[in-house]
Design an enzyme around this catalytic site. Structure first.
Site, PDB file in Angstrom:
ATOM      1  CE1 TYR A 154       0.551   0.673   4.528  1.00 23.09           C
ATOM      2  CE2 TYR A 154      -0.805  -1.452   4.738  1.00 23.09           C
ATOM      3  CZ  TYR A 154       0.092  -0.150   5.152  1.00 23.09           C
ATOM      4  OH  TYR A 154       0.453  -0.439   6.522  1.00 23.09           O
ATOM      5  N   GLY A 196       3.676  -8.871   1.243  1.00 22.54           N
ATOM      6  CA  GLY A 196       2.261  -8.873   1.317  1.00 22.54           C
ATOM      7  C   GLY A 196       2.228  -9.384   2.752  1.00 22.54           C
TER       8      GLY A 196
HETATM    9  C1  HXC Z   1      -5.736   5.486  17.887  1.00 28.29           C
HETATM   10  C2  HXC Z   1      -3.543   5.431  18.925  1.00 28.29           C
HETATM   11  C3  HXC Z   1      -3.586   4.009  18.580  1.00 28.29           C
HETATM   12  C4  HXC Z   1      -4.682   3.301  18.215  1.00 28.29           C
HETATM   13  C5  HXC Z   1      -1.684   4.649  19.905  1.00 28.29           C
HETATM   14  N1  HXC Z   1      -2.342   6.025  19.608  1.00 28.29           N
HETATM   15  N2  HXC Z   1      -2.438   3.724  19.532  1.00 28.29           N
HETATM   16  N3  HXC Z   1      -4.742   6.142  18.317  1.00 28.29           N
HETATM   17  N4  HXC Z   1      -5.781   4.096  17.967  1.00 28.29           N
HETATM   18  N5  HXC Z   1      -4.895   2.050  18.353  1.00 28.29           N
HETATM   19  C6  HXC Z   1      -1.934   7.354  19.763  1.00 28.29           C
HETATM   20  C7  HXC Z   1      -1.742   7.483  20.979  1.00 28.29           C
HETATM   21  O1  HXC Z   1      -2.976   7.665  22.089  1.00 28.29           O
HETATM   22  C8  HXC Z   1      -0.749   8.640  20.984  1.00 28.29           C
HETATM   23  O2  HXC Z   1      -1.360   9.711  20.584  1.00 28.29           O
HETATM   24  C9  HXC Z   1       0.162   8.290  19.951  1.00 28.29           C
HETATM   25  O3  HXC Z   1      -0.611   7.413  19.081  1.00 28.29           O
HETATM   26  C10 HXC Z   1       1.418   7.609  20.443  1.00 28.29           C
HETATM   27  O4  HXC Z   1       1.009   6.393  21.285  1.00 28.29           O
HETATM   28  P1  HXC Z   1       2.020   5.903  22.356  1.00 28.29           P
HETATM   29  O5  HXC Z   1       1.575   4.699  22.668  1.00 28.29           O
HETATM   30  O6  HXC Z   1       2.596   7.010  23.143  1.00 28.29           O
HETATM   31  O7  HXC Z   1       3.235   5.721  20.945  1.00 28.29           O
HETATM   32  P2  HXC Z   1       4.203   4.715  21.224  1.00 28.29           P
HETATM   33  O8  HXC Z   1       4.880   4.162  22.484  1.00 28.29           O
HETATM   34  O9  HXC Z   1       5.606   5.223  20.700  1.00 28.29           O
HETATM   35  O10 HXC Z   1       4.163   3.185  20.513  1.00 28.29           O
HETATM   36  C11 HXC Z   1       4.040   3.440  19.094  1.00 28.29           C
HETATM   37  C12 HXC Z   1       2.846   2.365  18.463  1.00 28.29           C
HETATM   38  C13 HXC Z   1       2.867   0.999  18.942  1.00 28.29           C
HETATM   39  C14 HXC Z   1       3.138   2.658  16.863  1.00 28.29           C
HETATM   40  C15 HXC Z   1       1.747   3.036  18.969  1.00 28.29           C
HETATM   41  O11 HXC Z   1       1.908   0.047  18.498  1.00 28.29           O
HETATM   42  C16 HXC Z   1       4.056   0.057  18.765  1.00 28.29           C
HETATM   43  O12 HXC Z   1       5.285   0.502  19.580  1.00 28.29           O
HETATM   44  N6  HXC Z   1       4.333  -0.210  17.557  1.00 28.29           N
HETATM   45  C17 HXC Z   1       5.577  -1.079  17.286  1.00 28.29           C
HETATM   46  C18 HXC Z   1       5.264  -2.390  16.502  1.00 28.29           C
HETATM   47  C19 HXC Z   1       4.639  -2.339  15.565  1.00 28.29           C
HETATM   48  O13 HXC Z   1       3.419  -1.318  15.250  1.00 28.29           O
HETATM   49  N7  HXC Z   1       4.487  -3.428  14.527  1.00 28.29           N
HETATM   50  C20 HXC Z   1       3.634  -3.692  13.334  1.00 28.29           C
HETATM   51  C21 HXC Z   1       4.089  -3.150  12.127  1.00 28.29           C
HETATM   52  S1  HXC Z   1       3.246  -3.806  11.058  1.00 28.29           S
HETATM   53  P3  HXC Z   1      -2.009  10.911  21.840  1.00 28.29           P
HETATM   54  O14 HXC Z   1      -2.375  11.996  20.971  1.00 28.29           O
HETATM   55  O15 HXC Z   1      -3.057  10.288  22.845  1.00 28.29           O
HETATM   56  O16 HXC Z   1      -0.543  11.448  22.732  1.00 28.29           O
HETATM   57  C22 HXC Z   1       3.293  -3.115   9.806  1.00 28.29           C
HETATM   58  C23 HXC Z   1       2.736  -4.104   8.443  1.00 28.29           C
HETATM   59  C24 HXC Z   1       2.183  -3.637   7.353  1.00 28.29           C
HETATM   60  O17 HXC Z   1       3.671  -2.150   9.319  1.00 28.29           O
HETATM   61  C25 HXC Z   1       1.159  -4.511   6.467  1.00 28.29           C
HETATM   62  C26 HXC Z   1       0.733  -5.676   6.752  1.00 28.29           C
HETATM   63  C27 HXC Z   1      -0.070  -6.369   5.696  1.00 28.29           C
HETATM   64  P1  NAP Z   2       7.175  -6.205  14.511  1.00 23.63           P
HETATM   65  O1  NAP Z   2       7.623  -7.620  14.994  1.00 23.63           O
HETATM   66  O2  NAP Z   2       6.292  -5.478  15.333  1.00 23.63           O
HETATM   67  O3  NAP Z   2       8.306  -5.364  13.813  1.00 23.63           O
HETATM   68  C1  NAP Z   2       8.495  -4.052  14.275  1.00 23.63           C
HETATM   69  C2  NAP Z   2       9.890  -3.831  14.933  1.00 23.63           C
HETATM   70  O4  NAP Z   2      10.181  -2.428  14.687  1.00 23.63           O
HETATM   71  C3  NAP Z   2       9.811  -4.317  16.352  1.00 23.63           C
HETATM   72  O5  NAP Z   2      10.735  -5.140  16.385  1.00 23.63           O
HETATM   73  C4  NAP Z   2      10.132  -2.859  17.095  1.00 23.63           C
HETATM   74  O6  NAP Z   2      10.732  -3.216  18.369  1.00 23.63           O
HETATM   75  C5  NAP Z   2      10.621  -2.223  16.206  1.00 23.63           C
HETATM   76  N1  NAP Z   2      10.457  -0.820  16.321  1.00 23.63           N
HETATM   77  C6  NAP Z   2       9.088  -0.015  16.661  1.00 23.63           C
HETATM   78  N2  NAP Z   2       9.148   1.493  16.734  1.00 23.63           N
HETATM   79  C7  NAP Z   2      10.746   1.473  16.995  1.00 23.63           C
HETATM   80  C8  NAP Z   2      11.311   2.572  17.157  1.00 23.63           C
HETATM   81  N3  NAP Z   2      10.785   3.930  17.283  1.00 23.63           N
HETATM   82  N4  NAP Z   2      12.879   2.569  17.137  1.00 23.63           N
HETATM   83  C9  NAP Z   2      13.161   1.261  16.876  1.00 23.63           C
HETATM   84  N5  NAP Z   2      12.639   0.177  16.712  1.00 23.63           N
HETATM   85  C10 NAP Z   2      11.509   0.233  16.791  1.00 23.63           C
HETATM   86  O7  NAP Z   2       6.313  -6.471  12.807  1.00 23.63           O
HETATM   87  P2  NAP Z   2       6.810  -7.331  11.568  1.00 23.63           P
HETATM   88  O8  NAP Z   2       5.425  -7.650  10.914  1.00 23.63           O
HETATM   89  O9  NAP Z   2       7.789  -8.038  11.949  1.00 23.63           O
HETATM   90  O10 NAP Z   2       7.261  -5.817  10.540  1.00 23.63           O
HETATM   91  C11 NAP Z   2       8.410  -5.669  10.129  1.00 23.63           C
HETATM   92  C12 NAP Z   2       8.310  -4.871   9.074  1.00 23.63           C
HETATM   93  O11 NAP Z   2       7.684  -5.622   8.039  1.00 23.63           O
HETATM   94  C13 NAP Z   2       7.663  -3.572   9.251  1.00 23.63           C
HETATM   95  O12 NAP Z   2       8.546  -2.482   8.255  1.00 23.63           O
HETATM   96  C14 NAP Z   2       6.630  -3.821   8.435  1.00 23.63           C
HETATM   97  O13 NAP Z   2       5.993  -2.540   8.171  1.00 23.63           O
HETATM   98  C15 NAP Z   2       6.933  -4.601   7.402  1.00 23.63           C
HETATM   99  N6  NAP Z   2       5.743  -5.370   6.847  1.00 23.63           N
HETATM  100  C16 NAP Z   2       5.143  -6.248   7.742  1.00 23.63           C
HETATM  101  C17 NAP Z   2       4.151  -7.079   7.036  1.00 23.63           C
HETATM  102  C18 NAP Z   2       3.653  -8.280   7.661  1.00 23.63           C
HETATM  103  O14 NAP Z   2       2.680  -9.003   7.014  1.00 23.63           O
HETATM  104  N7  NAP Z   2       4.121  -8.815   8.865  1.00 23.63           N
HETATM  105  C19 NAP Z   2       3.779  -6.778   5.696  1.00 23.63           C
HETATM  106  C20 NAP Z   2       4.327  -5.500   5.114  1.00 23.63           C
HETATM  107  C21 NAP Z   2       5.386  -4.930   5.638  1.00 23.63           C
HETATM  108  P3  NAP Z   2      10.582  -2.471  19.636  1.00 23.63           P
HETATM  109  O15 NAP Z   2       8.915  -2.309  19.961  1.00 23.63           O
HETATM  110  O16 NAP Z   2      11.512  -3.125  20.585  1.00 23.63           O
HETATM  111  O17 NAP Z   2      10.866  -0.996  19.284  1.00 23.63           O
END
Ligand code: HXC
Ligand code: NAP
Length: 291
Positions: A154, A196
């Site tokens: 996307y 994907g």
């Molecule tokens: C609305 C939300 C929210 C939610 C957080 N926020 N979660 N708003 N709905 N579900 C808001 C909070 O209220 C806050 O805003 C702001 O976002 C920041 O939130 P924090 O919790 O303080 O942020 P932080 O601790 O930095 O955590 C970041 C995070 C968290 C993205 C929210 O989920 C995380 O750590 N993610 C890391 C791993 C991850 O996301 N992995 C997935 C990647 S998958 P306010 O205004 O209240 O301060 C991917 C796949 C793509 O990318 C395609 C797959 C097919």
């Molecule tokens: P994941 O396990 O949640 O990986 C995300 C990683 O990013 C975590 O290890 C997290 O570790 C780290 N991270 C998040 N915020 C960070 C920060 N501020 N600084 C440093 N590290 C940070 O998810 P995943 O599925 O393996 O995703 C890996 C990559 O693949 C991502 O780029 C995602 O967009 C991409 N992707 C995944 C899929 C899928 O189907 N899984 C599809 C398309 C693309 P900490 O929380 O310890 O920081």
């Protein structure tokens, strides 16, 4: 499914590769394969405990050298420290895999400005921070290197309900193509992978919470009728970060079983038509000849 390791055992021998978000999910899978191919590995993210545990597991499984460094990619000082720690431990660095990401589903109008920025800061600015720090080092040292970015499909189609992520990944895509041209002269190749669905806890907890995983089964969106296997992605990543891909620069390679194209083609919905109906439909379309 064919998920055998692809490259020869020494394909990354002597290389040092940094994987952001390398403690979990796809980063962990790709990093483990890099180690099996002889690389030295640095994994980094915010949670040192998670990183350390993964590093120990990886070293035990592969016998390779793994350094865990805590670093929030949003913070430039921490990124500089990541570069310093890498050079202290391994003397040089050859590849950067920008894999760290943040994401969650939400109707866009429910997002605060900070929620939107948080995703942009991790995904786009985090990738920029790392690429800039490592790129400057490579240019100064006159050292060839590779940047590999993880985007999503996307990034080019856009997607509802993950708008900050789509904007950020779209930015990373533009960064990839731009630097491929600008830094090519320094011997720095820049490519990206658009995966994907590859089920991971991090992604599934945030994209398909609760029973959404059953209701919205990703494999139904994929022509090959399955999700990806981590080794399939690791094979592609290892190839792109290795010298075997030395003439590939500026490419975004999709690995999604055909998922995004299935969603895009106007008549693809005809897949739902049962085989026995095609005789009747053929007659109808043939009889339209004279109309
Ligand atoms: C609305 C939300 C929210 C939610 C957080 N926020 N979660 N708003 N709905 N579900 C808001 C909070 O209220 C806050 O805003 C702001 O976002 C920041 O939130 P924090 O919790 O303080 O942020 P932080 O601790 O930095 O955590 C970041 C995070 C968290 C993205 C929210 O989920 C995380 O750590 N993610 C890391 C791993 C991850 O996301 N992995 C997935 C990647 S998958 P306010 O205004 O209240 O301060 C991917 C796949 C793509 O990318 C395609 C797959 C097919
Ligand atoms: P994941 O396990 O949640 O990986 C995300 C990683 O990013 C975590 O290890 C997290 O570790 C780290 N991270 C998040 N915020 C960070 C920060 N501020 N600084 C440093 N590290 C940070 O998810 P995943 O599925 O393996 O995703 C890996 C990559 O693949 C991502 O780029 C995602 O967009 C991409 N992707 C995944 C899929 C899928 O189907 N899984 C599809 C398309 C693309 P900490 O929380 O310890 O920081």
């Amino acid at each position: 499914m064919f998920n055998q390791p692809m490259l020869r055992d020494d394909a990354l021998k002597g290389k040092t590769i940094v994987v952001t978000g390398g403690g979990t999910g796809l980063g962990k899978a790709m990093g483990t394969y890099f180690l099996k191919l002889g690389a030295n590995l640095v994994i980094t993210s915010r949670k040192l405990e998670v990183l350390q545990k993964t590093a120990d597991e990886m070293a035990a499984e592969t016998g390779g050298k793994v350094l865990a460094v805590q670093c929030d990619v949003r913070d430039n000082e921490q990124v500089e420290n990541l570069l310093i720690k890498t050079l202290e431990k391994f003397g040089k660095v050859d590849g950067l895999l920008n894999n760290a990401a943040g994401n969650f589903i939400s109707p866009t109008e429910r997002l605060s400005a900070n929620a939107f920025s948080t995703i942009i800061d991790i995904v786009l600015k985090g990738t920029v921070n790392c690429t800039l720090a490592f790129g400057k080092h490579w240019i100064k040292a006159k050292q060839p290197a590779t940047v590999l970015n993880i985007v999503t499909t996307y990034a080019f189609t856009g997607s509802a309900y993950v708008v900050p992520s789509a904007c950020a990944k779209g930015g990373v895509l533009a960064l990839t193509r731009s630097l491929a041209v600008e830094w090519g002269k320094y011997g720095i190749r820049t490519n990206a992978i658009a995966p994907g669905p590859f089920p991971t806890k991090g992604a599934w907890d945030r994209l398909l919470p609760g029973d959404l995983a059953e209701k919205f089964d990703f494999k139904n969106r994929v022509p090959l009728n399955r999700v990806g296997d981590n080794q399939e992605l690791a094979n592609l990543a290892a190839f792109l970060i290795s010298d075997f891909s030395s003439y590939i620069n500026g490419e975004i390679i999709t690995i999604d079983g055909g998922e995004w194209l299935q969603g895009a083609g106007q008549m693809n919905g005809l897949e739902a038509i049962p085989t026995e109906m095609w005789d009747m439909l053929e007659q109808m379309t043939r009889s339209a000849k004279g109309s």
